[in-house]
Design an enzyme around this catalytic site. Sequence first.
Site, short mmCIF file in Angstrom:
data_model
loop_
_atom_site.label_atom_id
_atom_site.label_comp_id
_atom_site.label_asym_id
_atom_site.label_seq_id
_atom_site.Cartn_x
_atom_site.Cartn_y
_atom_site.Cartn_z
N TYR A 52 -0.86 -3.74 -32.22
CA TYR A 52 0.42 -4.43 -32.10
C TYR A 52 0.49 -5.59 -33.09
O TYR A 52 -0.52 -6.11 -33.55
CB TYR A 52 0.62 -4.95 -30.67
N CYS A 53 1.73 -5.97 -33.40
CA CYS A 53 1.99 -7.15 -34.23
C CYS A 53 3.28 -7.79 -33.72
O CYS A 53 3.79 -7.41 -32.67
CB CYS A 53 2.08 -6.79 -35.71
N THR A 54 3.82 -8.73 -34.45
CA THR A 54 4.98 -9.48 -33.96
C THR A 54 6.21 -8.62 -33.78
O THR A 54 6.82 -8.58 -32.71
CB THR A 54 5.30 -10.64 -34.93
N VAL A 88 5.63 -7.23 -30.36
CA VAL A 88 5.58 -8.10 -29.18
C VAL A 88 6.98 -8.56 -28.79
O VAL A 88 7.29 -8.73 -27.60
CB VAL A 88 4.67 -9.31 -29.44
#
Length: 331
Positions: A177-179, A206
């Site tokens: 996952y990332c932003t 996220v």
Amino acid sequence: MKKNYYALAYYYLTRVDNPQLEIALHKELFKDLDVSCRIYISEQGINGQFSGYQPDAEHYMNWLRQRPGFSNVKFKIHHIEENIFPRVTVKYRKELVALGCDVDLTTQGKHISPKEWHEKLKENRCLVLDVRNNYEWKIGHFENAVLPDIQTFREFPEYAERLSKEHDPATTPVMMYCTGGIRCELYSSLLLEKGFKEVYQLDGGVIAYGQAVGTGKWRGKLFVFDDRLAVPIDETDTDVAPIAQCSHCGVGCDTYYNCANTDCNNLFICCEDCIDSTKGCCSQECSQAPRIRAFSPSRGNKPFRRMHLCEQVECEQVEKKASSCCCSCSH
């Protein structure tokens, strides 16, 4: 204050034949709108962070979706009180995410929705991989996530190599996952190249998880690359306990500042008491440096990105004491 502005996070990978034309059209559109942004466009597509007065933001979203090739752009929207970037920036960047190596975008991990991600976390079967920089995950991350100690995007290819040696790629399922999702588009491809067979990526990042699920399995706040620096992932749950500590006294804290030593300018976490007593410096050494920016508590923790911003603040302070300013910077 009323939240009459939108913060938009979006990206779209698509072939763009004439990036310079798209850049010029963006700039022309924004001339008469109450907006600020940081938008990169290349032959690969678009990667944007944007804020604007709600009617102007709506106008931009509709306009972009009508541009050839961009009809399927998905925007993640947050309600905010004011613009969150210092200016309108729209420019060409060959790499939408600066990796420093070629990536095969035709092979990517499997996108899973925020709700699917949430259920999969409960299984506790996969290696949950945070692919953001260390200063990002320091203030917030998913429970039990692997947190790579990297400071820039360009360090991830080397980390992916190490990961493939620490875990058996053939038998280790990975949830990354990332932003907002764009880094996973590239990083998942790298892991597949390293032999990982089962790679999942959080669709929308996220930000999308917070909007669809709420706080859920997330702890702390989300680092964002704008004037806010840190936000709760759930707009309805703003009372978030910090998971990080003040770099001076160790009290629980998640507020980032740029060091007032302009030759340092590093981000560091600091509580209100210490930021005041240290005059905005990250260390004793920096507090003795020759070029220290005047620290103003009233300015809060708004980031300083370039030296010219320091000069602008100095000019603004002079303006308060005199009716005119003879400096060369714009106000």
